[in-house]
Write an enzyme that holds these catalytic residues in place. Structure first.
Site, PDB file in Angstrom:
ATOM      1  N   LYS A  29       2.029  19.719  18.376  1.00  0.00           N
ATOM      2  CA  LYS A  29       3.646  18.991  18.322  1.00  0.00           C
ATOM      3  C   LYS A  29       4.112  20.420  18.599  1.00  0.00           C
ATOM      4  CE  LYS A  29       4.662  17.928  13.972  1.00  0.00           C
ATOM      5  NZ  LYS A  29       6.108  18.591  13.231  1.00  0.00           N
ATOM      6  N   SER A  30       3.936  21.594  18.277  1.00  0.00           N
ATOM      7  CA  SER A  30       4.534  23.054  18.882  1.00  0.00           C
ATOM      8  C   SER A  30       4.729  23.543  19.904  1.00  0.00           C
ATOM      9  CB  SER A  30       3.837  24.378  17.482  1.00  0.00           C
ATOM     10  OG  SER A  30       4.047  23.951  16.915  1.00  0.00           O
ATOM     11  N   ASP A 328       1.358  23.586   7.710  1.00  0.00           N
ATOM     12  CA  ASP A 328       1.211  22.968   7.931  1.00  0.00           C
ATOM     13  C   ASP A 328       0.408  21.750   6.981  1.00  0.00           C
ATOM     14  OD1 ASP A 328       3.900  22.944   8.870  1.00  0.00           O
ATOM     15  OD2 ASP A 328       2.964  23.070  10.512  1.00  0.00           O
ATOM     16  N   ARG A 359       6.705  19.548  -0.622  1.00  0.00           N
ATOM     17  CA  ARG A 359       5.051  19.114  -0.491  1.00  0.00           C
ATOM     18  C   ARG A 359       4.996  20.047  -2.224  1.00  0.00           C
ATOM     19  NH1 ARG A 359       3.663  20.373   5.859  1.00  0.00           N
ATOM     20  NH2 ARG A 359       5.409  18.176   6.430  1.00  0.00           N
TER      21      ARG A 359
END
Ligand code: S3P
Length: 446
Positions: A29-30, A328, A359
């Site tokens: 994704k990054s 993450d 989270r």
């Protein structure tokens, strides 16, 4: 972002037999975000293979298109991007809808700050709670102006400036998004923009800026701090990019294979950049069997295949200095800790409170609901593991628009006695389309 209008998708994940086979994970994704942004600033056509076609990345693509880049997927599945040149972005006609994506928002705020245009950023309920002050502060020093919602949140309007003022900025929070926002603003500022990061964070922006031809240097000081210097008014040349698989997505089948007794799974094409691979090191420290095969370099990023064999895990007390390299992956690491032998103590994780959800709180509540022993701290969790026994299960887990919460508890369901019920699987589409299909392919009853 079509899913905002769709009804929630509840699902229950139940005990799986041993997992086996080979799994291919979607693109990073990054790296996908950065490949679209830099291609849109190069002069000429870039080609990107393996782009993550998740909602977050598509939000970046839509924004770059709204500002003048041409972006299309060809019939081989690669993406072709014709850029406008550094400084050439056009004023978008409507608000930029960033959906759930903090990376799109913060990196684009940087990019637009050194363009003479005005843009409004909007997002979903999760993104609209996240702090933007961390980018507003340095970008204001560069001359951009912001009108934000209370607390420095979205919706916000940015007025960029050209020429922007190059700055030297020491990151007060270890954040690759803040670092990247400043560097992207610096691309169109005269002179040298410098970012000092006391604790190293993911370095995809630095690698890719260099790859596109920017003049960027990195100096590491004796105390480990990195000084990144970028010469502005850069000219970027188009590139052919191959996006490696996302280690943050690989994390889910890897933890599932470690926890489900008798499993043996190969996850192919996993990005193993050391600034991202912290979870795999942690799981090995816990006693997990994860071997790297076929180690190679793909487009300037280290990549390998991971061969994972079910293992009995031990509790850990990870050094908070590791946090950026697995930031993450804590939600799924907490699931692993909940089934390990003994106590795990996770501290120094206050950043987890400002992710797609809080989270720490979301995981503590969910873990309790499925029968795990957990104590919530301001900056982390203390988890007493089952010693390898399955977790009781239960639910429903409130995912709070957070893809990684949904996927972490799906994995917990696969190793639970009675199954884990999740209130809404829609958020998974932001980063991991095909998640359920991948679990099915490994023999999980999903
Ligand atoms: C990202 C950086 C990290 C990470 C996020 C992606 C990036 O955020 O959590 O998912 O692509 O630069 P922070 O910069 O807030 O740590």
């Amino acid at each position: 972002m079509a899913h905002h209008a769709d009804p929630p998708q509840p699902a229950t994940f139940r005990a799986a037999p041993a997992l086996s086979g080979t799994a291919a994970i979607p693109g990073d994704k990054s790296i996908s975000h950065r490949s679209l942004m830099l291609s849109a600033l190069a002069v000429g056509e870039s080609r990107v293979e393996g782009l993550l076609e998740g909602e977050d990345v598509l939000a970046t693509a839509a924004a770059m298109q709204a500002m003048g880049a041409h972006i299309a997927r060809d019939d081989t599945g690669a993406w072709r991007i014709s850029g406008v040149g550094v400084g050439g972005l056009l004023q978008p006609a409507t608000a930029l809808d960033m959906g759930n994506s903090g990376t799109s928002t913060r990196l684009l705020m940087g990019l637009l700050s050194s363009h003479a245009l005005t843009a409004t950023f909007i997002g979903d309920a999760s993104l609209s709670k996240r702090p933007m002050g961390r980018v507003i502060d340095p970008l204001s020093l560069m001359g951009a102006e912001f009108t934000a919602s209370p607390g420095g949140r979205l919706p916000l309007t940015l007025r960029g400036i050209c020429p922007a003022v190059p700055i030297e900025y020491r990151l007060p929070v270890a954040s690759a998004q803040v670092k990247s926002a400043i560097l992207l603003a610096g691309l169109n500022a005269p002179g040298i923009t410098r970012v000092i990061e006391p604790i190293p964070t993911r370095d995809h922006s630095e690698r890719m800026l260099r790859g596109f031809g920017a003049d960027l240097t990195v100096e590491t000081q004796v105390d480990g701090a990195r000084i990144i210097s970028l010469t502005g008014e850069a000219e970027l040349s188009p590139r052919h990019i191959i996006v490696p698989g996302d280690p943050s997505s690989a994390a889910f089948p890897v933890v599932a294979a470690l926890l489900a007794p008798g499993s043996k799974v190969t996850v192919t094409n996993v990005g193993l950049n050391p600034t991202r691979a912290g979870l795999f090191d942690l799981l090995r420290d816990m006693g997990g069997s994860i071997e790297v095969t076929n180690a190679r370099d793909v487009g300037g990023e280290p990549v390998g295949d991971l061969v994972v064999t079910a293992s009995t895990l031990r509790g850990v007390e990870p050094d908070p200095a590791r946090a950026p390299s697995m930031i993450d992956e804590y939600p799924v690491a907490f699931i692993a800790a909940a089934m390990a032998q003994g106590r795990s103590i996770f501290r120094g994780l206050e950043e987890l409170r400002v992710k797609e959800s809080d989270r720490i709180a979301t995981m503590a509540t969910g873990l309790r609901l499925i029968g795990a022993q957990v104590e919530e701290l301001e900056d982390g969790l203390i988890i007493d593991g089952t010693g390898g026994d399955p977790l009781p299960g239960g639910g429903p887990i409130a995912t709070k628009l957070d893809h990684r919460i949904a996927m972490s508890f799906a994995i917990a369901g696969l190793v639970s006695r009675n199954g884990v019920e999740i209130d809404d699987m829609r958020p998974v589409a932001t980063s991991f389309p095909g998640f359920i299909g991948l679990l099915r392919g490994l023999g999980a009853v999903a």
